[in-house]
Every structure is written in C-alpha cells, then in structure tokens.
Design a protein around this motif. Structure first.
Motif, short mmCIF file in Angstrom:
data_model
loop_
_atom_site.label_atom_id
_atom_site.label_comp_id
_atom_site.label_asym_id
_atom_site.label_seq_id
_atom_site.Cartn_x
_atom_site.Cartn_y
_atom_site.Cartn_z
N ASN A 162 45.83 41.39 41.81
CA ASN A 162 47.14 40.88 42.21
C ASN A 162 47.84 41.86 43.16
N GLU A 163 47.80 43.14 42.80
CA GLU A 163 48.45 44.14 43.65
C GLU A 163 47.72 44.31 44.98
N ALA A 164 46.38 44.24 44.94
CA ALA A 164 45.62 44.37 46.19
C ALA A 164 45.93 43.21 47.13
N LEU A 165 46.04 42.01 46.60
CA LEU A 165 46.39 40.85 47.43
C LEU A 165 47.80 40.98 47.98
N ALA A 166 48.73 41.44 47.12
CA ALA A 166 50.11 41.59 47.56
C ALA A 166 50.23 42.64 48.67
N GLN A 168 48.32 43.08 50.99
CA GLN A 168 47.93 42.43 52.25
C GLN A 168 48.76 41.18 52.53
N ASN A 169 49.89 41.07 51.82
CA ASN A 169 50.74 39.87 51.94
C ASN A 169 49.91 38.61 51.76
N PHE A 170 48.95 38.69 50.82
CA PHE A 170 48.08 37.57 50.49
C PHE A 170 47.38 36.99 51.73
N TYR A 171 47.18 37.86 52.70
CA TYR A 171 46.45 37.49 53.93
C TYR A 171 47.06 36.26 54.60
N ASP A 172 48.35 36.04 54.33
CA ASP A 172 49.07 34.86 54.86
C ASP A 172 48.42 33.55 54.44
N ALA A 173 47.71 33.59 53.32
CA ALA A 173 47.06 32.36 52.82
C ALA A 173 48.09 31.41 52.22
N THR A 174 47.77 30.14 52.28
CA THR A 174 48.62 29.13 51.63
C THR A 174 47.89 28.47 50.46
N GLN A 175 46.69 28.97 50.18
CA GLN A 175 45.91 28.43 49.06
C GLN A 175 45.05 29.55 48.47
N ILE A 176 45.18 29.75 47.15
CA ILE A 176 44.33 30.71 46.45
C ILE A 176 43.53 29.96 45.40
N MET A 177 42.21 30.04 45.51
CA MET A 177 41.33 29.35 44.58
C MET A 177 40.69 30.35 43.63
N VAL A 178 40.69 30.02 42.35
CA VAL A 178 40.14 30.89 41.33
C VAL A 178 39.00 30.15 40.64
N THR A 179 37.78 30.68 40.77
CA THR A 179 36.64 30.05 40.10
C THR A 179 36.55 30.57 38.66
N SER A 180 35.81 29.82 37.84
CA SER A 180 35.72 30.14 36.40
C SER A 180 37.12 30.38 35.85
N ALA A 181 38.00 29.42 36.15
CA ALA A 181 39.44 29.59 35.90
C ALA A 181 39.80 29.69 34.43
N SER A 182 38.88 29.31 33.55
CA SER A 182 39.16 29.41 32.12
C SER A 182 38.80 30.77 31.56
N SER A 183 38.10 31.61 32.32
CA SER A 183 37.70 32.93 31.82
C SER A 183 38.94 33.78 31.59
N LYS A 184 38.79 34.77 30.72
CA LYS A 184 39.94 35.57 30.30
C LYS A 184 40.57 36.33 31.48
N THR A 185 39.75 36.89 32.34
CA THR A 185 40.30 37.64 33.48
C THR A 185 41.00 36.70 34.45
N ALA A 186 40.44 35.51 34.64
CA ALA A 186 41.08 34.53 35.52
C ALA A 186 42.41 34.06 34.94
N GLN A 187 42.47 33.89 33.63
CA GLN A 187 43.73 33.50 33.00
C GLN A 187 44.82 34.53 33.30
N ALA A 188 44.47 35.80 33.13
CA ALA A 188 45.44 36.87 33.38
C ALA A 188 45.89 36.88 34.83
N LEU A 189 44.94 36.70 35.76
CA LEU A 189 45.29 36.69 37.18
C LEU A 189 46.20 35.51 37.50
N ALA A 190 45.90 34.34 36.94
CA ALA A 190 46.73 33.16 37.19
C ALA A 190 48.16 33.39 36.70
N PHE A 191 48.29 34.01 35.53
CA PHE A 191 49.62 34.34 34.99
C PHE A 191 50.38 35.24 35.97
#
Length: 365
Positions: A162-166, A168-191
């Motif tokens: 999250n901090e690494a993306l921030a 870079q100002n999220f690379y000016d992206a308008t869409q962030i896709m998270v694969t294996s979105a139910s995994s524990k690490t993905a849950q934390a990132l989504a939060f």
C-alpha cells in the motif's frame, strides 16, 4: 530432549517426513530453548516452500539433505535459558519452524524481545530473526492473539505494498485488480486500499478477482468496489489505466489479464503464489511483472520514518484491521501431527475456506 520437525521434500512439496531431533540438556552461552505453542498456517506458507530455494527460506531452519522446514509465524515460550536477560516462561512471537521446539542464540536483548544471532541466520533478513516479547507488545491480548498470529506478517506485507503504491501516486491508475482476493494478504491490502480511498479521495476502482466459490465471501468483506470470478474476467473494464497486484501466480490468468489490458496495464506487482501448481503455461507472457520484495520496502520506510514510527504506524493500522477481521474470520485450531498433515495437504491443493484462520500446535499442551 526430543523435538519433532515437520519437513517437506524441496523438489516435491507433496512429500513430507517427520524428523525427531535430539537437543542437549545443557545449553551453550546465550542459547535459549523455546517450546512452540502454536503457529499460523495459510497459503503464504506454501509460497515460502515454492520459492524456498530462490529466497533462502530453507536456510532459516536447516534439516536433512533434500528436505526443508517451511517457516511459520507463531508464539513460543522459554523452557530453558542460558541468557541472563531471557527468562523461563517468557513468551515470544516470531518466525518459527513447523516444529515442537526451536533452539536460538539470543542477542541484542531488550524488554521488547531479542534477535536470534545463531551463525547460519546472520546473512538472512533481520526482520525474520527478531522475536517479540508479547508481554511488552500491546497488540497481543488473549482476545486478539490468534488473529494477530495469523495476520501480522501478512498485514505487514500488505501495508508495505500500500505504501509503495502510494509513493508512486498509484501510477495514476484508475483501476487496481487484486487476484486471489480471498487470501489473507489480499484481504488486508483491500482493507488498506479502501481506507486510503476514503481518507484521501483517491480515484481508483478496487476490483477483486477470485474463484467462483469465494465470490460471496469476498463481496461480503465490503472493501472491493467490484468482485469478478476468474470465469468472468472478460467483463473487466479494459480501457482504464490499471494495476495488478497478483497473489495467485497463475500463468494463464496473467496472460488473460495482460491480453485484455494491453498497454493500459501500467504496473504488474507480483506478490504471492497461491495457485503455485499453475505457474507455467503455453503462451509466453507479453510482459514480465515486478516481484515485490518486502524487506527492501521495510528498509526504505524505516530510514524515512525511523524504526519506532514505522512500528507505530503498522501497529495502529493492524489494530484497525483486526477489529474488522473479527467479524469475518473464525479461528480454526489444529492439534498434533495428523491434523497438521491434513491441513498442509489441503492448503497445498488449494482446498481452504477463506472464512477460517488456521492455528496449529504440535506440542501436547
């Protein structure tokens, strides 16, 4: 004293062997014997095994030739100590083998914990060698101990992404896709990403990609703007500047996503290998992604913020996350070798229910 190690064959993770290890009764100066009470086990541990050779994970807890011990995060207590500042009965959270015991050499001891300065660990990342005195850590309470054990290392990885993306100002992206979105690490990132969107009004859509069986669970988390099953990825919006944060590691999924997004894929962050049995495919990928190595980001942030501020920021964010996770994740306990074998095999084969957090104990008590 006898101890038990759960070892796996380095070139075939489906094969495992239980090894009895004998420790001497008398400890050398500064050595400490820890009895491992419990450790968490998630798909992240499988990733440790898959990349164990490349990332040196097998070097933490050496065992017989051709085999390795998959590291796990957990809690242990001191049963014998030859260090004057480490007392019998003290409890420590940290990086442990899937075993009943661990012999360490304590150094840099403080009220917060100690470093394992055993010779073979000195060339390994320090973040994995520190053992936290949980009596001095406000994050650990009887109510939160299980969830902290499961999520703390995974949450730190998510915090760093999250901090690494921030940065870079999220690379000016308008869409962030998270694969294996139910995994524990993905849950934390989504939060964390959902919280940042709300906090600073960041303009991006957070999209969960998951298996069909986990769609309902992921939707109920409430952090993703859109949840799409792998079978429905053709429904993705293809004309938005996009980031992929890939916890799955599935080659064919990567190929499909890159084919859909084409030049709109501006950053492809490779993190996990949940789908480790599908790392290769017939079609070469148009672009290689960028592997995210957490220790490098830790070092960067600790230099920028200082170690204490870094720990404070992670701790505050983790407590916020745990307060939410308590309503979505139930602790499931596994006791003894036979139950560990079943959990290990199920996790290896992707047969895990995301609504559970798994805690294992190989010791009888």
């Amino acid at each position: 004293m006898n101890a038990l190690d759960f070892t796996v064959k380095i070139d075939d993770l489906h094969q495992y062997e239980l090894i009895t290890k004998n420790y001497p009764e008398k400890l050398l100066p500064d050595q400490v014997m820890l009895a491992i009470e419990k450790f968490s086990f998630t798909s992240n541990n499988i990733t440790y095994g898959v990349v164990g050779e490349q990332m040196n994970y097998w070097k933490f807890f050496p065992t017989q030739p051709g085999y390795g011990i998959i590291p796990a995060w957990g809690i242990a207590h001191v049963i014998n100590s030859n260090h004057p500042e480490v007392k019998v009965g003290q409890r420590f959270y940290g990086y442990y083998p899937m075993s009943t015991h661990l012999l360490v050499t304590a150094g840099k001891v403080s009220n917060k914990g100690f470093m394992d300065i055993t010779e073979h660990r000195q060339a390994l990342p320090p973040i994995y060698n520190f053992y936290v005195n949980i009596e001095q850590d406000p994050l650990f309470t009887p109510r939160t101990e299980g969830l902290i054990s499961i999520f703390r290392p995974l949450f730190v990885t998510s915090f760093l992404i999250n901090e690494a993306l921030a940065d870079q100002n999220f690379y000016d992206a308008t869409q962030i896709m998270v694969t294996s979105a139910s995994s524990k690490t993905a849950q934390a990132l989504a939060f964390l990403l959902a919280h940042r969107k709300k906090e600073i009004g960041q303009e991006f859509s957070l999209v969960a990609l998951t298996s069909d069986s986990n769609v309902a669970f992921v939707k109920n988390l409430g952090w993703y703007d859109q949840t799409i099953s792998y079978e429905q990825i053709s429904h993705l919006t293809a004309d938005k500047k996009s980031i992929i944060v890939d916890f799955a590691g599935n080659h064919n999924l990567q190929f499909k996503l890159q084919t859909i997004l084409k030049e709109d894929l501006i950053y492809n962050c490779l993190v996990g290998l949940v789908d480790w049995q599908n790392l290769e495919g017939e079609n070469p990928l148009p672009k290689e992604g960028t592997f995210f190595f957490a220790p490098n980001q830790v070092e960067k942030l600790q230099k920028e913020w200082g170690v204490i501020k870094f720990q404070q920021k992670v701790g505050e964010a983790l407590l916020q996350f745990i307060s939410h996770a308590q309503s979505t994740i139930s602790i499931k306990k596994y006791q003894g070798v036979e139950q560990l074998k079943q959990l290990y095999t199920d996790t290896l084969n992707g047969k895990v229910d995301p609504k559970y957090g798994n805690i294992v104990s190989l010791n009888e008590s």
